[in-house]
Design an enzyme around this catalytic site. Structure first.
Site, PDB file in Angstrom:
ATOM      1  N   HIS A 144      -2.393 -16.987 -12.047  1.00  0.00           N
ATOM      2  CA  HIS A 144      -2.988 -15.914 -13.104  1.00  0.00           C
ATOM      3  C   HIS A 144      -3.437 -14.760 -12.230  1.00  0.00           C
ATOM      4  O   HIS A 144      -4.612 -14.358 -12.476  1.00  0.00           O
ATOM      5  CB  HIS A 144      -3.922 -16.459 -14.147  1.00  0.00           C
ATOM      6  CG  HIS A 144      -3.400 -17.633 -14.833  1.00  0.00           C
ATOM      7  ND1 HIS A 144      -3.962 -18.924 -15.209  1.00  0.00           N
ATOM      8  CD2 HIS A 144      -2.091 -17.596 -15.494  1.00  0.00           C
ATOM      9  CE1 HIS A 144      -3.222 -19.467 -15.901  1.00  0.00           C
ATOM     10  NE2 HIS A 144      -1.950 -18.802 -16.079  1.00  0.00           N
ATOM     11  N   ALA A 159      -0.630  -7.260 -15.936  1.00  0.00           N
ATOM     12  CA  ALA A 159      -1.927  -8.043 -15.966  1.00  0.00           C
ATOM     13  C   ALA A 159      -2.899  -7.396 -15.034  1.00  0.00           C
ATOM     14  O   ALA A 159      -4.122  -7.848 -15.089  1.00  0.00           O
ATOM     15  CB  ALA A 159      -1.493  -9.504 -15.421  1.00  0.00           C
ATOM     16  N   THR A 183      -2.510 -16.092 -18.962  1.00  0.00           N
ATOM     17  CA  THR A 183      -2.451 -14.491 -19.103  1.00  0.00           C
ATOM     18  C   THR A 183      -1.230 -13.871 -19.696  1.00  0.00           C
ATOM     19  O   THR A 183      -1.221 -12.727 -19.897  1.00  0.00           O
ATOM     20  CB  THR A 183      -2.423 -14.083 -17.386  1.00  0.00           C
ATOM     21  OG1 THR A 183      -1.671 -15.027 -16.656  1.00  0.00           O
ATOM     22  CG2 THR A 183      -3.790 -14.343 -16.994  1.00  0.00           C
TER      23      THR A 183
HETATM   24  C1  LIG Z   1       4.206 -20.698 -11.496  1.00  0.00           C
HETATM   25  C2  LIG Z   1       3.371 -19.664 -12.876  1.00  0.00           C
HETATM   26  C3  LIG Z   1       3.067 -20.432 -13.848  1.00  0.00           C
HETATM   27  C4  LIG Z   1       2.459 -19.668 -14.877  1.00  0.00           C
HETATM   28  N1  LIG Z   1       2.306 -20.407 -16.047  1.00  0.00           N
HETATM   29  C5  LIG Z   1       1.833 -19.577 -17.009  1.00  0.00           C
HETATM   30  C6  LIG Z   1       1.511 -20.360 -18.199  1.00  0.00           C
HETATM   31  O1  LIG Z   1       1.743 -21.559 -18.817  1.00  0.00           O
HETATM   32  N2  LIG Z   1       1.140 -19.510 -19.346  1.00  0.00           N
HETATM   33  C7  LIG Z   1       0.519 -18.315 -19.196  1.00  0.00           C
HETATM   34  O2  LIG Z   1       0.111 -17.621 -20.180  1.00  0.00           O
HETATM   35  N3  LIG Z   1       0.685 -17.524 -17.929  1.00  0.00           N
HETATM   36  C8  LIG Z   1       1.340 -18.316 -16.857  1.00  0.00           C
HETATM   37  N4  LIG Z   1       1.338 -17.601 -15.681  1.00  0.00           N
HETATM   38  C9  LIG Z   1       0.940 -16.351 -15.580  1.00  0.00           C
HETATM   39  C10 LIG Z   1       1.766 -15.059 -16.078  1.00  0.00           C
HETATM   40  O3  LIG Z   1       3.355 -15.717 -16.076  1.00  0.00           O
HETATM   41  C11 LIG Z   1       1.650 -14.014 -15.596  1.00  0.00           C
HETATM   42  O4  LIG Z   1       0.124 -13.664 -15.900  1.00  0.00           O
HETATM   43  C12 LIG Z   1       2.390 -12.821 -16.241  1.00  0.00           C
HETATM   44  O5  LIG Z   1       3.756 -12.926 -16.144  1.00  0.00           O
HETATM   45  C13 LIG Z   1       1.895 -11.320 -15.393  1.00  0.00           C
HETATM   46  O6  LIG Z   1       2.681 -10.443 -16.202  1.00  0.00           O
HETATM   47  P1  LIG Z   1       2.793  -9.024 -15.197  1.00  0.00           P
HETATM   48  O7  LIG Z   1       3.848  -8.265 -16.035  1.00  0.00           O
HETATM   49  O8  LIG Z   1       1.754  -8.391 -14.837  1.00  0.00           O
HETATM   50  O9  LIG Z   1       3.758  -9.449 -13.796  1.00  0.00           O
HETATM   51  P2  LIG Z   1       5.185 -10.106 -13.584  1.00  0.00           P
HETATM   52  O10 LIG Z   1       5.466 -11.198 -14.909  1.00  0.00           O
HETATM   53  O11 LIG Z   1       4.879 -10.823 -12.544  1.00  0.00           O
HETATM   54  O12 LIG Z   1       6.129  -9.247 -13.647  1.00  0.00           O
HETATM   55  C14 LIG Z   1       6.396  -8.087 -12.546  1.00  0.00           C
HETATM   56  C15 LIG Z   1       7.673  -7.586 -12.753  1.00  0.00           C
HETATM   57  O13 LIG Z   1       7.915  -6.506 -11.908  1.00  0.00           O
HETATM   58  C16 LIG Z   1       8.932  -6.740 -11.091  1.00  0.00           C
HETATM   59  N5  LIG Z   1       8.873  -5.955  -9.810  1.00  0.00           N
HETATM   60  C17 LIG Z   1       8.074  -6.355  -8.830  1.00  0.00           C
HETATM   61  N6  LIG Z   1       8.399  -5.611  -7.783  1.00  0.00           N
HETATM   62  C18 LIG Z   1       9.071  -4.527  -8.331  1.00  0.00           C
HETATM   63  C19 LIG Z   1       9.509  -3.495  -7.610  1.00  0.00           C
HETATM   64  N7  LIG Z   1       9.062  -2.855  -6.645  1.00  0.00           N
HETATM   65  N8  LIG Z   1      10.346  -2.603  -8.516  1.00  0.00           N
HETATM   66  C20 LIG Z   1      10.737  -3.255  -9.850  1.00  0.00           C
HETATM   67  N9  LIG Z   1      10.448  -4.080 -10.393  1.00  0.00           N
HETATM   68  C21 LIG Z   1       9.600  -4.834  -9.626  1.00  0.00           C
HETATM   69  C22 LIG Z   1       9.242  -8.010 -10.902  1.00  0.00           C
HETATM   70  O14 LIG Z   1      10.548  -8.634 -10.608  1.00  0.00           O
HETATM   71  C23 LIG Z   1       8.714  -8.718 -12.256  1.00  0.00           C
HETATM   72  O15 LIG Z   1       9.886  -8.600 -13.089  1.00  0.00           O
HETATM   73  C24 LIG Z   1       2.054 -18.230 -14.513  1.00  0.00           C
HETATM   74  C25 LIG Z   1       2.677 -17.514 -13.580  1.00  0.00           C
HETATM   75  C26 LIG Z   1       3.307 -18.649 -12.570  1.00  0.00           C
HETATM   76  C27 LIG Z   1       3.670 -17.851 -10.981  1.00  0.00           C
END
Ligand SMILES: Cc1cc2nc3c(=O)[nH]c(=O)nc-3n(C[C@H](O)[C@H](O)[C@H](O)COP(=O)(O)OP(=O)(O)OC[C@H]3O[C@@H](n4cnc5c(N)ncnc54)[C@H](O)[C@@H]3O)c2cc1C
Length: 172
Positions: free
Chosen positions: A107, A141, A152
């Site tokens: 998270h 996030a 999250t």
């Molecule tokens: C193994 C695991 C299990 C989880 N289980 C849960 C759960 O059960 N329940 C829950 O609520 N949360 C869970 N989470 C947490 C949740 O997935 C994250 O908090 C959430 O996805 C964060 O969203 P985000 O948009 O901040 O980042 P992300 O979902 O990581 O999205 C970031 C995006 O940016 C893209 N990106 C990165 N760098 C670049 C770049 N330079 N150019 C273009 N694109 C790029 C990536 O490919 C990705 O698509 C889990 C996370 C993990 C790793």
């Protein structure tokens, strides 16, 4: 991704404090009647069972069955049983064990936090605009001001929906 977790001694000290407290609680005589063996799970083995298939289902069912039968459970845990007292009494050993077992939760958040204009540590404003940079938003996030007390994923979607609505309204 490398987070350099536990590279700061203060974090290690907090982790050790919490662990020791937990171990002391479970080693209390009052706990003896309500718990079985204390053990550390084999992370690699647990991970190998994540994939849903028949083989893993059978293996998991076998392990769960063994855990319900005391002599089988003890046999299975022969090498995984934890010497709680030894860990409490030996800080160096507790430290070694903690550092070898600690894993980050999934998270990751708050690295680019949202805050008011007078908050010098805030990277984005309440509309997710990056301060000091034109036409750049961060909407994920990382903008959470503090770590949420639940998972999250849904809060991230909520943040994204809210800011997307605002941006759409602005450009209408
Ligand atoms: C193994 C695991 C299990 C989880 N289980 C849960 C759960 O059960 N329940 C829950 O609520 N949360 C869970 N989470 C947490 C949740 O997935 C994250 O908090 C959430 O996805 C964060 O969203 P985000 O948009 O901040 O980042 P992300 O979902 O990581 O999205 C970031 C995006 O940016 C893209 N990106 C990165 N760098 C670049 C770049 N330079 N150019 C273009 N694109 C790029 C990536 O490919 C990705 O698509 C889990 C996370 C993990 C790793």
């Amino acid at each position: 991704m490398k987070f350099n977790l536990l590279s700061d001694e203060r974090d290690v000290a907090r982790l050790m404090f919490g662990l020791k407290l937990g171990l002391e609680i479970i080693s209390d005589t009052h706990m003896a009647g309500v718990m079985n063996e204390v053990f550390t799970a084999n992370g690699q083995m647990v991970k190998s069972l994540w994939r849903r298939n028949v083989k893993n289902w059978l293996q998991a069912a076998f392990i769960a069955g063994c855990f319900d039968v005391a002599p089988l459970r003890r046999l299975l845990l022969a090498h995984a049983k934890l010497d709680v007292r030894a860990l409490i009494d030996d800080s160096a050993e507790l430290r070694k064990w903690a550092l070898s077992r600690a894993n980050p939760p999934h998270h990751v958040s708050c690295t680019c936090r949202m805050g008011r204009a007078d908050d010098a540590g805030a990277v984005v404003d309440p509309d997710c605009r990056v301060r000091g940079v034109e036409n750049l938003h961060v909407i994920d996030a990382s903008v959470m001001p503090t770590l949420v007390r639940a998972n999250t994923h849904l809060p991230v979607i909520m943040i994204a929906e809210k800011v997307a609505d605002r941006l759409r309204a602005e450009h209408r």
